[in-house]
Design an enzyme around this catalytic site. Structure first.
Site, short mmCIF file in Angstrom:
data_model
loop_
_atom_site.label_atom_id
_atom_site.label_comp_id
_atom_site.label_asym_id
_atom_site.label_seq_id
_atom_site.Cartn_x
_atom_site.Cartn_y
_atom_site.Cartn_z
CD GLU A 107 -4.08 2.45 -6.56
OE1 GLU A 107 -4.35 3.65 -6.55
OE2 GLU A 107 -3.43 1.89 -5.65
CG ASN A 151 -3.29 3.68 0.14
OD1 ASN A 151 -4.48 3.84 0.41
ND2 ASN A 151 -2.69 2.53 0.28
CB SER A 210 -0.95 0.00 1.19
OG SER A 210 -0.35 -0.54 2.33
CG HIS A 244 -2.76 -1.25 -3.80
ND1 HIS A 244 -3.17 0.03 -3.59
CD2 HIS A 244 -2.73 -1.84 -2.57
CE1 HIS A 244 -3.36 0.22 -2.29
NE2 HIS A 244 -3.11 -0.91 -1.67
N1 CAA Z 1 -17.92 -9.45 1.92
C1 CAA Z 1 -19.11 -9.52 1.34
N2 CAA Z 1 -20.01 -8.54 1.38
C2 CAA Z 1 -19.69 -7.41 2.02
C3 CAA Z 1 -18.46 -7.25 2.67
C4 CAA Z 1 -17.54 -8.33 2.60
N3 CAA Z 1 -16.33 -8.30 3.16
N4 CAA Z 1 -18.42 -6.02 3.23
C5 CAA Z 1 -19.59 -5.42 2.92
N5 CAA Z 1 -20.36 -6.27 2.21
C6 CAA Z 1 -21.68 -6.01 1.65
C7 CAA Z 1 -22.76 -5.99 2.71
O1 CAA Z 1 -23.27 -7.27 2.94
C8 CAA Z 1 -23.79 -5.08 2.09
O2 CAA Z 1 -24.60 -5.81 1.19
P1 CAA Z 1 -26.15 -5.39 0.93
O3 CAA Z 1 -26.11 -3.98 0.41
O4 CAA Z 1 -26.64 -6.37 -0.06
O5 CAA Z 1 -26.77 -5.48 2.29
C9 CAA Z 1 -22.97 -4.11 1.26
O6 CAA Z 1 -21.69 -4.70 1.08
C10 CAA Z 1 -22.80 -2.78 1.94
O7 CAA Z 1 -22.27 -3.02 3.24
P2 CAA Z 1 -22.85 -2.41 4.58
O8 CAA Z 1 -24.35 -2.30 4.47
O9 CAA Z 1 -22.29 -3.19 5.71
O10 CAA Z 1 -22.22 -0.97 4.72
P3 CAA Z 1 -21.98 0.17 3.67
O11 CAA Z 1 -23.15 0.40 2.77
O12 CAA Z 1 -21.43 1.32 4.45
O13 CAA Z 1 -20.79 -0.37 2.74
C11 CAA Z 1 -18.46 -0.37 2.43
C12 CAA Z 1 -19.60 -0.79 3.32
C13 CAA Z 1 -18.54 -1.11 1.09
C14 CAA Z 1 -17.19 -0.77 3.15
C15 CAA Z 1 -18.55 1.18 2.16
O14 CAA Z 1 -18.73 1.85 3.37
C16 CAA Z 1 -17.33 1.74 1.49
O15 CAA Z 1 -17.20 1.67 0.28
N6 CAA Z 1 -16.42 2.34 2.29
C17 CAA Z 1 -15.16 2.91 1.81
C18 CAA Z 1 -14.15 1.80 1.72
C19 CAA Z 1 -12.82 2.29 1.24
O16 CAA Z 1 -12.57 3.47 1.03
N7 CAA Z 1 -11.90 1.33 1.07
C20 CAA Z 1 -10.54 1.62 0.67
C21 CAA Z 1 -9.70 1.68 1.89
S1 CAA Z 1 -8.01 2.02 1.49
C22 CAA Z 1 -7.37 0.51 1.15
O17 CAA Z 1 -7.96 -0.52 1.29
C23 CAA Z 1 -5.98 0.53 0.61
C24 CAA Z 1 -4.91 0.16 1.53
O18 CAA Z 1 -3.82 -0.07 1.03
C25 CAA Z 1 -5.02 0.19 2.99
#
Ligand code: CAA
Length: 315
Positions: free
Chosen positions: A182, A217, A147, A170
């Site tokens: 990425e 990131n 990352s 990534h």
């Molecule tokens: N597996 C399967 N399904 C999942 C899941 C998983 N791990 N996580 C979430 N879901 C599903 C849920 O079951 C839900 O499905 P339904 O809509 O059918 O009910 C759907 O995804 C949405 O989840 P939630 O209702 O729990 O919550 P939400 O609407 O807030 O979505 C989220 C959750 C997808 C995480 C959303 O909040 C989001 O996109 N957040 C931003 C995430 C982000 O920015 N990620 C990047 C981080 S940086 C990184 O990863 C890089 C690094 O190098 C560190």
């Protein structure tokens, strides 16, 4: 029709459709990538193994201890269960495509693509790739899910020929849901193959130079840090900053919710690494390690994974 046969038929249909639409014929990644080895059964490695197996590839998932693998496999099962409620996914056949091992060599030697998602530490990643380089097929592609580090630094310990096949793929957390991958440090036929692979696993590829943090990131880390400093200065509360970014900017999560999800320690180590040594970022005050965050790490307040970060979580 068996699930495998269904998937092959679907793939052929997709290729035919894109041909009929006049889109340029894309490399079929399954002709060159049959076996994938994923190193690290944590949130990222487990998620990567899952989406790759969902797309019909055979995957070997490695971690140091059997207990890490068991935890990773349980997370995969839970995720598949959630997905199967809304998508046509057969968790049993996906799970059948994932084998596990604690032997680094066993995972690598039949692999056409190695994806490492181990701890974000340059030396540890270099040592792993150096070992795998000796046993993997010459054609095997090495991909890092780093990352924050540079691919060319991670690849320093592999042979010259392998360096040309060491790239970044990534992924984003949660891997099962986030659509982006990425790609860095690849060009020509290798880049075409990787793009086709990323599309084949249901994700969207973007390409960028081998620079710290790639695209996402590099933008997210200073944004999260500025949010933290805003709260430390007393400008606004954690809750109000999160609400503001969700409702005012349309982000799915506020920065504190996001930092809790990705891990307080993960963000801290990215910034520390950049502040202490990344080319072009060394000494940049935007990434100066924070004493408050160091305290949180000491108390094991790392976010979702420990039940407490900026917020408290119950299972
Ligand atoms: N597996 C399967 N399904 C999942 C899941 C998983 N791990 N996580 C979430 N879901 C599903 C849920 O079951 C839900 O499905 P339904 O809509 O059918 O009910 C759907 O995804 C949405 O989840 P939630 O209702 O729990 O919550 P939400 O609407 O807030 O979505 C989220 C959750 C997808 C995480 C959303 O909040 C989001 O996109 N957040 C931003 C995430 C982000 O920015 N990620 C990047 C981080 S940086 C990184 O990863 C890089 C690094 O190098 C560190």
């Amino acid at each position: 029709m068996s699930t495998n046969a269904k998937e092959t038929a679907l793939r052929r249909q997709k290729q035919l459709l894109s041909h009929l639409k006049g889109e340029s014929a894309e490399t079929d990644p399954k002709e060159q990538i049959k076996q994938v080895a994923v190193y690290g059964a944590g949130i990222m490695g487990g998620g990567i193994a899952q989406v790759v197996a969902q797309a019909g590839y055979k995957v070997t998932l490695w971690d140091i201890q059997q207990s890490d693998i068991d935890r990773g496999m349980q997370t995969i099962r839970n995720s598949l269960e959630r997905l199967s409620k809304k998508q046509e996914i057969d968790p049993t056949s996906v799970l059948r495509r994932i084998s596990t091992t604690t032997s680094q060599i066993q995972a690598a030697h039949a692999a056409d693509l190695v994806i490492e998602a181990i701890v974000e530490d340059l030396k540890t990643k270099q040592q792993l790739l150096e070992r795998l380089d000796k046993v993997a097929k010459p054609s095997c592609i090495f991909a890092t899910n780093t990352s924050s580090l540079l691919v060319r630094d991670i690849a320093k310990t592999v042979s010259g020929a392998r360096k040309a096949r060491t790239v970044a793929l990534h992924f984003f957390n949660p891997v099962a849901i986030m659509q982006l991958v990425e790609i860095a440090n690849a060009d020509g036929a290798l880049l075409d193959l990787l793009k086709a692979f990323v599309r084949d696993i249901g994700k969207v590829p973007v390409v960028c130079r081998d620079t710290p943090g790639f695209i996402v990131n590099r933008l997210l880390v200073p944004y999260n840090n500025e949010a933290r400093q805003m709260v430390e200065r007393g400008d606004a509360s954690i809750e109000d900053v999160d609400t503001a970014m969700r409702l005012g900017a349309g982000y799915p999560m506020g920065p504190f919710e996001l930092m809790d999800m990705t891990g307080i320690d993960v963000g801290y180590h990215i910034m520390k690494g950049w502040y202490e040594g990344a080319s072009g970022l060394q000494g940049d005050p935007r990434f100066k390690p924070s004493k408050e965050v160091e305290q949180m790490i000491k108390k094991n307040h790392l976010g979702h994974k420990t039940g407490r970060g900026y917020y408290t979580y119950t299972k």
